[in-house]
Design a protein around this motif. Structure first.
Motif, PDB file in Angstrom:
ATOM      1  N   TYR A  31      -4.230 -68.218  34.789  1.00  0.00           N
ATOM      2  CA  TYR A  31      -4.864 -67.119  34.684  1.00  0.00           C
ATOM      3  C   TYR A  31      -5.502 -66.317  35.478  1.00  0.00           C
ATOM      4  N   ILE A  32      -4.852 -65.083  36.243  1.00  0.00           N
ATOM      5  CA  ILE A  32      -5.386 -64.299  36.691  1.00  0.00           C
ATOM      6  C   ILE A  32      -3.724 -63.344  37.370  1.00  0.00           C
ATOM      7  N   ALA A  57      -9.412 -53.825  34.814  1.00  0.00           N
ATOM      8  CA  ALA A  57     -10.332 -54.790  34.172  1.00  0.00           C
ATOM      9  C   ALA A  57     -11.163 -54.093  32.970  1.00  0.00           C
ATOM     10  N   ARG A 229      -8.444 -56.873  38.146  1.00  0.00           N
ATOM     11  CA  ARG A 229      -7.433 -56.801  37.093  1.00  0.00           C
ATOM     12  C   ARG A 229      -7.511 -57.143  35.911  1.00  0.00           C
ATOM     13  N   ASP A 231      -6.946 -59.487  32.293  1.00  0.00           N
ATOM     14  CA  ASP A 231      -6.969 -60.897  32.122  1.00  0.00           C
ATOM     15  C   ASP A 231      -5.625 -61.368  31.808  1.00  0.00           C
ATOM     16  N   GLN A 234      -6.696 -60.849  28.294  1.00  0.00           N
ATOM     17  CA  GLN A 234      -6.791 -59.804  26.892  1.00  0.00           C
ATOM     18  C   GLN A 234      -5.624 -59.551  26.942  1.00  0.00           C
TER      19      GLN A 234
END
Length: 362
Positions: A31-32, A57, A229, A231, A234
């Protein structure tokens, strides 16, 4: 009602593809950053004809961290357009540097290369043109000035996804190019997102460190960095939409042609496109001395419109301490008082565009 921009329509069109992409990330357990971001970065770099893409981001971080990667800091100056969204200026200020405004070419609304050289001082470090409304700035002229004076060039392409300058996609003309994936952009995410494309390996490496707390190895921090960062969810959505971007831009171009033909001779100042430019048509911006009355007429007829942008940065309270006179940049002021953005988007129908034209010509 004709909306200024239908944000739901792209997701209705791509509902199954987007749902599959989001589920893929949810099921991955990553998730990161990770493989989904890596894949988007590779695909978008290729699309932009650049070597590297660094997902961030949001678009402001893309501008800010790109300047940081170019060693812009306190005491430096960065040349910016006098007419742009304030994020272009904010990125400079966040580095402790000073934005130095330059007026536009009135026909295109983009920064005027002929005025740039007079704004250069020993403190100038970067020239930051904006491809405003999705129309490319004159990059050859800007780059020639930058090379002559040993300056870097950072492009603000927040509105220019898929645009071309002299046949080459915007994405690697300057030293770096900053992007926003705000939902309303030609390539928009389901929230905030941004990126920088570049063919400079040193800038790319510095950005990857700066976006991740100043670290490339977990718990080893080389510099004081940021948390910025892209996502993975996205990134997955953007990967889906990227496949459709050229088609969607072609739909925008068709609407722009319809407007240009239908509104010719109607008393509006219409967009002028140099022969070397292929705009992304993020916005279709007209000018009229009675702009407010014109917008009121559209509103009464059920047609959405917006003003990009009603207050130039030099007149914002955020830059009051800079000491700019209200009339310091007359072209920026004149444009702010006259510009009006008409409905534009890949899901605007021919019939809707015809209705917009009909109302404007009444």
């Amino acid at each position: 009602m004709i909306p200024f921009l239908d944000l739901k329509a792209p997701h209705v069109e791509l509902r199954e593809e987007i749902a599959e992409a989001i589920n893929r990330v949810v099921d991955s357990g990553w998730y990161i950053l990770g493989p989904e971001v890596d894949a988007f970065e590779a695909e978008y770099a290729t699309y932009c004809e650049a070597v590297h893409c660094i997902g961030l981001a949001n678009g402001l971080d893309a501008l800010h961290l790109a300047l940081r990667a170019m060693d812009v800091g306190p005491g430096d100056e960065v040349i910016v357009p006098s007419n742009t969204y304030i994020a272009t200026w904010l990125a400079v200020s966040q580095c402790g540097a000073v934005p130095v405004p330059v007026e536009p070419v009135e026909a295109t609304c983009n920064i005027d290369p002929a005025r740039i050289e007079a704004a250069i001082t020993p403190r100038t470090k970067v020239i930051l043109p904006v491809h405003l409304y999705g129309q490319p700035a004159d990059m050859d002229a800007i780059l020639a000035i930058a090379r002559k004076h040993g300056l870097r060039v950072l492009e603000d392409a927040a509105q220019a996804h898929g645009a071309r300058y002299k046949g080459k996609r915007i994405g690697a003309h300057g030293d770096a190019v900053a992007w926003s994936f705000y939902p309303g952009k030609n390539l928009g995410a389901l929230g905030d997102g941004g990126a920088v494309t570049t063919s400079d390996p040193q800038i790319a490496d510095r950005l990857r460190v700066l976006r991740n707390y100043g670290s490339r190895v977990k718990y080893v921090n080389e510099v004081q960095g940021w948390n910025s960062r892209l996502d993975p969810i996205q990134a997955a959505v953007l990967r889906v939409k990227l496949k459709h971007l050229d088609d969607w831009n072609a739909r925008r171009a068709a609407i722009a042609r319809q407007y240009l033909e239908g509104l010719a001779g109607g008393g509006l100042v219409l967009p002028q496109v140099p022969e070397w430019a292929n705009p992304a048509w993020h916005l279709f911006v007209v000018r009229h001395p009675q702009r407010d009355a014109l917008q009121a007429r559209l509103t009464e007829a059920g047609v959405g419109s917006l003003i990009h942008y009603p207050i130039p940065p030099h007149r914002q309270a955020a830059y009051a301490e800079a000491g700019f006179a209200a009339d310091a940049f007359p072209l920026a002021n004149r444009m702010a008082d006259a510009v009006l953005s008409l409905p534009m988007g890949p899901h605007l129908s021919v019939q809707q565009a015809e209705r917009v034209i009909e109302v404007l010509l009444q």
